[in-house]
Design an enzyme around this catalytic site. Structure first.
Site, PDB file in Angstrom:
ATOM      1  N   GLY A   7      -6.827   6.298   0.964  1.00  0.00           N
ATOM      2  CA  GLY A   7      -7.973   5.578   1.526  1.00  0.00           C
ATOM      3  C   GLY A   7      -9.130   6.501   1.900  1.00  0.00           C
ATOM      4  O   GLY A   7      -9.559   7.335   1.106  1.00  0.00           O
ATOM      5  N   GLU A  50      -1.909 -12.807   1.528  1.00  0.00           N
ATOM      6  CA  GLU A  50      -3.368 -12.740   1.641  1.00  0.00           C
ATOM      7  C   GLU A  50      -3.783 -12.527   3.091  1.00  0.00           C
ATOM      8  O   GLU A  50      -3.220 -13.145   4.001  1.00  0.00           O
ATOM      9  CB  GLU A  50      -3.964 -14.051   1.117  1.00  0.00           C
ATOM     10  CG  GLU A  50      -5.282 -13.812   0.410  1.00  0.00           C
ATOM     11  CD  GLU A  50      -6.024 -15.121   0.186  1.00  0.00           C
ATOM     12  OE1 GLU A  50      -7.248 -15.109   0.345  1.00  0.00           O
ATOM     13  OE2 GLU A  50      -5.359 -16.129  -0.131  1.00  0.00           O
ATOM     14  N   LYS A  68      -0.825  14.771   9.924  1.00  0.00           N
ATOM     15  CA  LYS A  68      -1.648  13.565  10.098  1.00  0.00           C
ATOM     16  C   LYS A  68      -0.975  12.621  11.095  1.00  0.00           C
ATOM     17  O   LYS A  68      -1.614  12.122  12.026  1.00  0.00           O
ATOM     18  CB  LYS A  68      -1.871  12.869   8.740  1.00  0.00           C
ATOM     19  CG  LYS A  68      -2.622  11.547   8.864  1.00  0.00           C
ATOM     20  CD  LYS A  68      -2.831  10.831   7.538  1.00  0.00           C
ATOM     21  CE  LYS A  68      -3.389   9.426   7.773  1.00  0.00           C
ATOM     22  NZ  LYS A  68      -3.496   8.609   6.560  1.00  0.00           N
ATOM     23  N   ARG A 124      -1.734   5.327  12.804  1.00  0.00           N
ATOM     24  CA  ARG A 124      -0.431   4.786  12.378  1.00  0.00           C
ATOM     25  C   ARG A 124       0.716   5.523  13.070  1.00  0.00           C
ATOM     26  O   ARG A 124       1.713   4.928  13.469  1.00  0.00           O
ATOM     27  CB  ARG A 124      -0.321   4.907  10.844  1.00  0.00           C
ATOM     28  CG  ARG A 124       0.901   4.240  10.235  1.00  0.00           C
ATOM     29  CD  ARG A 124       0.740   4.068   8.730  1.00  0.00           C
ATOM     30  NE  ARG A 124      -0.410   3.222   8.428  1.00  0.00           N
ATOM     31  CZ  ARG A 124      -1.596   3.705   8.026  1.00  0.00           C
ATOM     32  NH1 ARG A 124      -1.774   4.992   7.821  1.00  0.00           N
ATOM     33  NH2 ARG A 124      -2.602   2.876   7.820  1.00  0.00           N
ATOM     34  N   ASP A 174      -1.543  -3.551   9.802  1.00  0.00           N
ATOM     35  CA  ASP A 174      -2.915  -3.843   9.410  1.00  0.00           C
ATOM     36  C   ASP A 174      -3.779  -2.780  10.063  1.00  0.00           C
ATOM     37  O   ASP A 174      -3.632  -2.492  11.255  1.00  0.00           O
ATOM     38  CB  ASP A 174      -3.359  -5.253   9.801  1.00  0.00           C
ATOM     39  CG  ASP A 174      -4.531  -5.677   8.915  1.00  0.00           C
ATOM     40  OD1 ASP A 174      -4.363  -5.727   7.684  1.00  0.00           O
ATOM     41  OD2 ASP A 174      -5.632  -5.919   9.437  1.00  0.00           O
ATOM     42  N   ASN A 223       0.857  -1.200   0.000  1.00  0.00           N
ATOM     43  CA  ASN A 223       0.000   0.000   0.000  1.00  0.00           C
ATOM     44  C   ASN A 223       0.892   1.250   0.000  1.00  0.00           C
ATOM     45  O   ASN A 223       1.601   1.527   0.963  1.00  0.00           O
ATOM     46  CB  ASN A 223      -0.896  -0.066   1.251  1.00  0.00           C
ATOM     47  CG  ASN A 223      -1.802   1.133   1.375  1.00  0.00           C
ATOM     48  OD1 ASN A 223      -1.401   2.274   1.145  1.00  0.00           O
ATOM     49  ND2 ASN A 223      -3.030   0.876   1.756  1.00  0.00           N
ATOM     50  N   GLU A 224       0.824   2.001  -1.123  1.00  0.00           N
ATOM     51  CA  GLU A 224       1.737   3.137  -1.267  1.00  0.00           C
ATOM     52  C   GLU A 224       1.513   4.220  -0.225  1.00  0.00           C
ATOM     53  O   GLU A 224       2.460   4.876   0.209  1.00  0.00           O
ATOM     54  CB  GLU A 224       1.619   3.726  -2.669  1.00  0.00           C
ATOM     55  CG  GLU A 224       2.392   2.883  -3.670  1.00  0.00           C
ATOM     56  CD  GLU A 224       2.273   3.355  -5.101  1.00  0.00           C
ATOM     57  OE1 GLU A 224       2.036   4.556  -5.307  1.00  0.00           O
ATOM     58  OE2 GLU A 224       2.407   2.510  -5.992  1.00  0.00           O
ATOM     59  N   GLY A 225       0.255   4.399   0.187  1.00  0.00           N
ATOM     60  CA  GLY A 225      -0.040   5.410   1.216  1.00  0.00           C
ATOM     61  C   GLY A 225       0.639   5.061   2.525  1.00  0.00           C
ATOM     62  O   GLY A 225       1.279   5.909   3.168  1.00  0.00           O
ATOM     63  N   LYS A 226       0.524   3.792   2.906  1.00  0.00           N
ATOM     64  CA  LYS A 226       1.171   3.351   4.158  1.00  0.00           C
ATOM     65  C   LYS A 226       2.688   3.448   4.048  1.00  0.00           C
ATOM     66  O   LYS A 226       3.362   3.885   4.980  1.00  0.00           O
ATOM     67  CB  LYS A 226       0.828   1.883   4.453  1.00  0.00           C
ATOM     68  CG  LYS A 226      -0.602   1.624   4.839  1.00  0.00           C
ATOM     69  CD  LYS A 226      -0.728   0.130   5.134  1.00  0.00           C
ATOM     70  CE  LYS A 226      -2.124  -0.299   5.430  1.00  0.00           C
ATOM     71  NZ  LYS A 226      -2.210  -1.741   5.666  1.00  0.00           N
TER      72      LYS A 226
END
Ligand code: IMP
Length: 194
Positions: A151, A41, A173, A179, A70, A11-14
């Site tokens: 997201g 998965e 943020k 996070r 996660d 996930n590029e944002g994370k």
């Protein structure tokens, strides 16, 4: 002290948020994306289970210390959904936001409160998995605002703010986000500082 850390996510944002926050600590940070590793998965029922699964799988595969994130959005009027299923709620971020707002509108929900939760799992080969958690309370708004972040950021206003997460820079943020909080716990344990 670890010298190299693999972020077990595509996930590029994370990746962007985690790399930015880890930049001052002198650790080489790679992502599953950088190393072209397979996606793990997510079959668990909790954030912790999924995070542990991702960190353990990629630590075993690469032999590197792995940090997995996660996370998800838990909406009160939806009984905590989409929660751990946030990434699977609809095919992409745009569709996820549309579906969420439509659901809240169609049930005439009065309470649009929600929170983001994040569990980070750290697996250092040969050691037990360690967990770091963070949460941020806020409110879903019906119209999208801002184009930063990723997201659900354009429709999430944290408590005490009048801007969405998508209207502020990454460091703003991170100062209050789920996070950011989880990662500061990790940094405190790894590097002895906040
Ligand atoms: P997963 O952790 O890969 O299962 O995906 C988490 C999903 O939750 C993301 O794809 C987003 O839809 C949502 N999410 C998690 N953290 C954030 C955030 O900081 N901002 C916006 N959406 C988020």
């Amino acid at each position: 002290m670890i010298k190299k850390l693999l972020l077990a996510t595509h996930n590029e944002g994370k990746i962007e948020e985690l790399k930015e926050m880890l930049a001052p600590w002198g650790v080489e940070v790679l992502s599953a994306q950088d190393m072209e590793l397979p996606d793990v998965e997510e079959t668990g029922e909790t954030f912790a289970e999924n995070a542990a699964m991702k960190a353990e799988t990629l630590a075993e595969y690469t032999g590197l210390p792995c940090l997995a994130d996660d996370s998800g959005l838990c909406v009160k009027a939806l009984g905590g959904k989409p929660g751990v299923y946030s990434a699977r709620y609809a095919p992409d971020s745009d569709a996820r936001i549309g579906k969420l707002v439509a659901e809240l509108q169609s049930m005439n929900a009065e309470d649009w409160s929600a929170y983001f939760a994040c569990v980070l799992a750290l697996k250092i080969p040969g050691e037990k998995v360690r967990f770091f958690e963070g949460k941020v309370d806020g409110m879903i708004i019906p119209e999208r605002r801002g184009n930063k972040g990723f997201g659900f950021d354009p429709v999430f206003v944290p408590d005490g703010w009048n801007k969405t997460f998508a209207e502020v820079e990454g460091n703003e943020k991170a100062a209050v986000s789920h996070r950011g909080k989880a990662l500061r716990c990790f940094i405190e344990e790894m590097f002895g500082a906040k």
